[in-house]
Scaffold this motif. Sequence first.
Motif, PDB file in Angstrom:
ATOM      1  N   LEU A  54      66.999 -47.007 -24.463  1.00 20.47           N
ATOM      2  CA  LEU A  54      68.348 -47.313 -24.915  1.00 20.47           C
ATOM      3  C   LEU A  54      68.507 -47.024 -26.410  1.00 20.47           C
ATOM      4  CD1 LEU A  54      69.023 -50.667 -23.012  1.00 20.47           C
ATOM      5  CD2 LEU A  54      69.869 -48.384 -22.457  1.00 20.47           C
ATOM      6  N   VAL A  55      67.495 -47.405 -27.195  1.00 20.12           N
ATOM      7  CA  VAL A  55      67.532 -47.120 -28.638  1.00 20.12           C
ATOM      8  C   VAL A  55      67.557 -45.617 -28.887  1.00 20.12           C
ATOM      9  CG1 VAL A  55      66.210 -47.255 -30.786  1.00 20.12           C
ATOM     10  CG2 VAL A  55      66.434 -49.272 -29.337  1.00 20.12           C
ATOM     11  N   LEU A  56      66.762 -44.872 -28.136  1.00 21.84           N
ATOM     12  CA  LEU A  56      66.721 -43.423 -28.287  1.00 21.84           C
ATOM     13  C   LEU A  56      68.083 -42.805 -27.988  1.00 21.84           C
ATOM     14  CD1 LEU A  56      64.974 -40.945 -28.861  1.00 21.84           C
ATOM     15  CD2 LEU A  56      64.373 -40.885 -26.433  1.00 21.84           C
ATOM     16  N   ILE A  57      68.757 -43.325 -26.957  1.00 19.26           N
ATOM     17  CA  ILE A  57      70.088 -42.812 -26.608  1.00 19.26           C
ATOM     18  C   ILE A  57      71.082 -43.100 -27.723  1.00 19.26           C
ATOM     19  CG2 ILE A  57      72.024 -43.089 -25.021  1.00 19.26           C
ATOM     20  CD1 ILE A  57      69.992 -43.640 -22.803  1.00 19.26           C
ATOM     21  N   VAL A  58      71.056 -44.340 -28.229  1.00 19.62           N
ATOM     22  CA  VAL A  58      71.989 -44.729 -29.293  1.00 19.62           C
ATOM     23  C   VAL A  58      71.753 -43.905 -30.551  1.00 19.62           C
ATOM     24  CG1 VAL A  58      72.678 -46.605 -30.840  1.00 19.62           C
ATOM     25  CG2 VAL A  58      72.295 -47.057 -28.412  1.00 19.62           C
ATOM     26  N   VAL A  59      70.486 -43.746 -30.933  1.00 19.51           N
ATOM     27  CA  VAL A  59      70.148 -42.971 -32.127  1.00 19.51           C
ATOM     28  C   VAL A  59      70.588 -41.526 -31.973  1.00 19.51           C
ATOM     29  CG1 VAL A  59      68.228 -42.020 -33.449  1.00 19.51           C
ATOM     30  CG2 VAL A  59      68.247 -44.442 -32.870  1.00 19.51           C
ATOM     31  N   SER A  60      70.400 -40.972 -30.786  1.00 17.19           N
ATOM     32  CA  SER A  60      70.780 -39.580 -30.542  1.00 17.19           C
ATOM     33  C   SER A  60      72.293 -39.408 -30.627  1.00 17.19           C
ATOM     34  CB  SER A  60      70.274 -39.135 -29.172  1.00 17.19           C
ATOM     35  OG  SER A  60      68.870 -39.213 -29.107  1.00 17.19           O
ATOM     36  N   LEU A  61      73.045 -40.386 -30.130  1.00 18.57           N
ATOM     37  CA  LEU A  61      74.504 -40.290 -30.157  1.00 18.57           C
ATOM     38  C   LEU A  61      75.049 -40.433 -31.575  1.00 18.57           C
ATOM     39  CD1 LEU A  61      75.455 -42.360 -26.971  1.00 18.57           C
ATOM     40  CD2 LEU A  61      75.509 -39.871 -27.251  1.00 18.57           C
ATOM     41  N   ARG A  62      74.444 -41.316 -32.351  1.00 23.14           N
ATOM     42  CA  ARG A  62      74.924 -41.522 -33.719  1.00 23.14           C
ATOM     43  C   ARG A  62      74.571 -40.370 -34.635  1.00 23.14           C
ATOM     44  NH1 ARG A  62      73.921 -47.922 -35.282  1.00 23.14           N
ATOM     45  NH2 ARG A  62      75.414 -48.790 -33.776  1.00 23.14           N
ATOM     46  N   ARG A  63      73.420 -39.758 -34.387  1.00 21.74           N
ATOM     47  CA  ARG A  63      72.969 -38.585 -35.151  1.00 21.74           C
ATOM     48  C   ARG A  63      72.878 -38.848 -36.656  1.00 21.74           C
ATOM     49  NH1 ARG A  63      72.572 -34.106 -32.192  1.00 21.74           N
ATOM     50  NH2 ARG A  63      73.589 -34.025 -30.156  1.00 21.74           N
ATOM     51  N   LYS A  64      72.479 -40.057 -37.022  1.00 21.93           N
ATOM     52  CA  LYS A  64      72.255 -40.332 -38.437  1.00 21.93           C
ATOM     53  C   LYS A  64      70.931 -39.724 -38.864  1.00 21.93           C
ATOM     54  CE  LYS A  64      74.906 -44.605 -38.969  1.00 21.93           C
ATOM     55  NZ  LYS A  64      74.838 -46.034 -39.386  1.00 21.93           N
ATOM     56  N   LYS A  65      70.944 -39.005 -39.962  1.00 20.00           N
ATOM     57  CA  LYS A  65      69.756 -38.281 -40.417  1.00 20.00           C
ATOM     58  C   LYS A  65      68.581 -39.220 -40.648  1.00 20.00           C
ATOM     59  CE  LYS A  65      67.305 -34.872 -42.028  1.00 20.00           C
ATOM     60  NZ  LYS A  65      66.766 -33.846 -41.103  1.00 20.00           N
ATOM     61  N   GLU A  66      68.827 -40.400 -41.205  1.00 18.93           N
ATOM     62  CA  GLU A  66      67.736 -41.311 -41.546  1.00 18.93           C
ATOM     63  C   GLU A  66      67.075 -41.920 -40.312  1.00 18.93           C
ATOM     64  OE1 GLU A  66      71.647 -43.615 -41.992  1.00 18.93           O
ATOM     65  OE2 GLU A  66      70.850 -41.614 -42.430  1.00 18.93           O
ATOM     66  N   ASN A  67      67.730 -41.837 -39.154  1.00 16.63           N
ATOM     67  CA  ASN A  67      67.173 -42.401 -37.931  1.00 16.63           C
ATOM     68  C   ASN A  67      66.584 -41.358 -36.993  1.00 16.63           C
ATOM     69  OD1 ASN A  67      67.938 -44.995 -38.711  1.00 16.63           O
ATOM     70  ND2 ASN A  67      69.934 -44.837 -37.734  1.00 16.63           N
TER      71      ASN A  67
ATOM     72  N   ALA B 210      52.560 -48.341 -28.041  1.00 14.30           N
ATOM     73  CA  ALA B 210      52.629 -48.063 -29.477  1.00 14.30           C
ATOM     74  C   ALA B 210      53.424 -46.797 -29.748  1.00 14.30           C
ATOM     75  CB  ALA B 210      51.212 -47.932 -30.048  1.00 14.30           C
ATOM     76  N   VAL B 211      53.246 -45.776 -28.919  1.00 15.43           N
ATOM     77  CA  VAL B 211      54.015 -44.535 -29.064  1.00 15.43           C
ATOM     78  C   VAL B 211      55.504 -44.815 -28.859  1.00 15.43           C
ATOM     79  CG1 VAL B 211      54.407 -42.230 -28.117  1.00 15.43           C
ATOM     80  CG2 VAL B 211      52.073 -43.085 -28.374  1.00 15.43           C
ATOM     81  N   ALA B 212      55.821 -45.653 -27.862  1.00 16.95           N
ATOM     82  CA  ALA B 212      57.216 -46.020 -27.629  1.00 16.95           C
ATOM     83  C   ALA B 212      57.781 -46.793 -28.818  1.00 16.95           C
ATOM     84  CB  ALA B 212      57.324 -46.858 -26.352  1.00 16.95           C
ATOM     85  N   LEU B 213      56.945 -47.614 -29.447  1.00 13.60           N
ATOM     86  CA  LEU B 213      57.387 -48.407 -30.594  1.00 13.60           C
ATOM     87  C   LEU B 213      57.776 -47.515 -31.770  1.00 13.60           C
ATOM     88  CD1 LEU B 213      57.791 -51.210 -31.859  1.00 13.60           C
ATOM     89  CD2 LEU B 213      55.383 -51.172 -32.531  1.00 13.60           C
ATOM     90  N   VAL B 214      57.119 -46.377 -31.920  1.00 13.72           N
ATOM     91  CA  VAL B 214      57.461 -45.437 -33.000  1.00 13.72           C
ATOM     92  C   VAL B 214      58.917 -45.008 -32.872  1.00 13.72           C
ATOM     93  CG1 VAL B 214      56.969 -43.177 -33.997  1.00 13.72           C
ATOM     94  CG2 VAL B 214      55.088 -44.616 -33.212  1.00 13.72           C
ATOM     95  N   ILE B 215      59.336 -44.690 -31.648  1.00 15.46           N
ATOM     96  CA  ILE B 215      60.725 -44.289 -31.415  1.00 15.46           C
ATOM     97  C   ILE B 215      61.664 -45.472 -31.639  1.00 15.46           C
ATOM     98  CG2 ILE B 215      62.338 -43.356 -29.705  1.00 15.46           C
ATOM     99  CD1 ILE B 215      59.895 -42.073 -28.334  1.00 15.46           C
ATOM    100  N   PHE B 216      61.260 -46.632 -31.142  1.00 10.41           N
ATOM    101  CA  PHE B 216      62.089 -47.829 -31.282  1.00 10.41           C
ATOM    102  C   PHE B 216      62.346 -48.159 -32.746  1.00 10.41           C
ATOM    103  CE2 PHE B 216      62.564 -52.436 -31.653  1.00 10.41           C
ATOM    104  CZ  PHE B 216      63.591 -52.684 -30.753  1.00 10.41           C
ATOM    105  N   THR B 217      61.362 -47.968 -33.596  1.00 13.49           N
ATOM    106  CA  THR B 217      61.490 -48.303 -35.017  1.00 13.49           C
ATOM    107  C   THR B 217      62.156 -47.200 -35.825  1.00 13.49           C
ATOM    108  OG1 THR B 217      59.285 -47.403 -35.501  1.00 13.49           O
ATOM    109  CG2 THR B 217      59.420 -49.735 -34.920  1.00 13.49           C
ATOM    110  N   THR B 218      62.530 -46.111 -35.167  1.00 12.21           N
ATOM    111  CA  THR B 218      63.130 -44.943 -35.825  1.00 12.21           C
ATOM    112  C   THR B 218      62.275 -44.460 -37.000  1.00 12.21           C
ATOM    113  OG1 THR B 218      64.591 -46.322 -37.203  1.00 12.21           O
ATOM    114  CG2 THR B 218      65.472 -45.528 -35.100  1.00 12.21           C
ATOM    115  N   TRP B 219      60.982 -44.450 -36.788  1.00 16.69           N
ATOM    116  CA  TRP B 219      60.008 -43.892 -37.733  1.00 16.69           C
ATOM    117  C   TRP B 219      60.018 -44.614 -39.088  1.00 16.69           C
ATOM    118  CZ3 TRP B 219      62.775 -41.335 -34.153  1.00 16.69           C
ATOM    119  CH2 TRP B 219      62.067 -40.583 -33.222  1.00 16.69           C
TER     120      TRP B 219
END
Length: 329
Positions: free
Chosen positions: A301-314, A244-253
């Motif tokens: 993988l999602v965490l890496i992609v989100v970090s690279l894109r650096r979109k504020k909403e994610n 469930a904790v991992a899912l929080v990151i996957f869903t980008t909050w």
Amino acid sequence: MSSLIAWILRAIPFGTIIMYGAMGEIVTEKSGNLNLGVPGIMYLGGFAGFASAYYYENLTANPNPVLSVVIALLCALIASTLGGLIYAFLTITLRANQNVTGLALTTFGMGVANFFGVFILNGSSYSAAPLANKAFAAKIPVLSGLGTVGQVVFSYGFLVYAAIVLAIVLFWFLSRTRVGLNLRAVGENPATADAAGINVTRYKYVATLCGAAISGVGGLYYVLDYNQGIWATTEQIEALGWLAVALVIFTTWKPLNAIWGAYLFGMLYWLYQFLPSLMGISVPSYATDLIQMVPYVVTILVLIVVSLRRKKENQPPASLGIAYFREER
């Protein structure tokens, strides 16, 4: 076709458990608190709900199924909220380290549940609350019998549909209400929110307690529905809590993403069991654990992609995991 339906029927209840845990943690993290005690809180909610239903069934001459559901839900909410209160007091009032406190709460919740569970097991390997299980797992009348659609869509207990409704309500609350926007402001910049007249401590406390209560329902659902009303001293709830904790990151909050994300995790988790029948691929026994790791790999993988894109909403709330000292404002 039958294998695909069986796969879906296994994935959706599994996903519902972690969806509750993830939604509770999303609410908590929106306030800036990082609660890694989700597995322990789910343990507390699951055990309290089961114990109350178990004793009600065994100590009442003619137990009522509806009353059994109400008692189990109420006790699960109280127990998980108390777990959240312990975390909130230590991290908000005493400003203890949030990571250490959350991990300690996980150990505490598991220990309390397993300790008191010994009295219910009374030397047996498991105990059951069949009446509560029947009430929680009851399918929707008529609709569940409408062929394949009814079997896939309407063959679950009421908590599955309640989870979907709750995700939609949380989305509306966080993005459309003033209180929800204030909560997000507290998580992003508590000093600015404090200067604007928002009671940071109150918002953090309420969000943490409500988040814990929601997560506790996930533990209750696991014991009284998914696990057929059986309590046994296993560590399955802990594993689901970390998922469930991992899912929080996957869903980008985002609460809405928790719906499809949870079911995707469920499909991936049970992939090993249905690969042989769906694709004719035999899975050796030693590869089972590797396949069950796929949801975690996808999260990374999602965490890496989100970090690279650096979109504020994610991104996570800017003050996540950081204690707020008003004196430093």
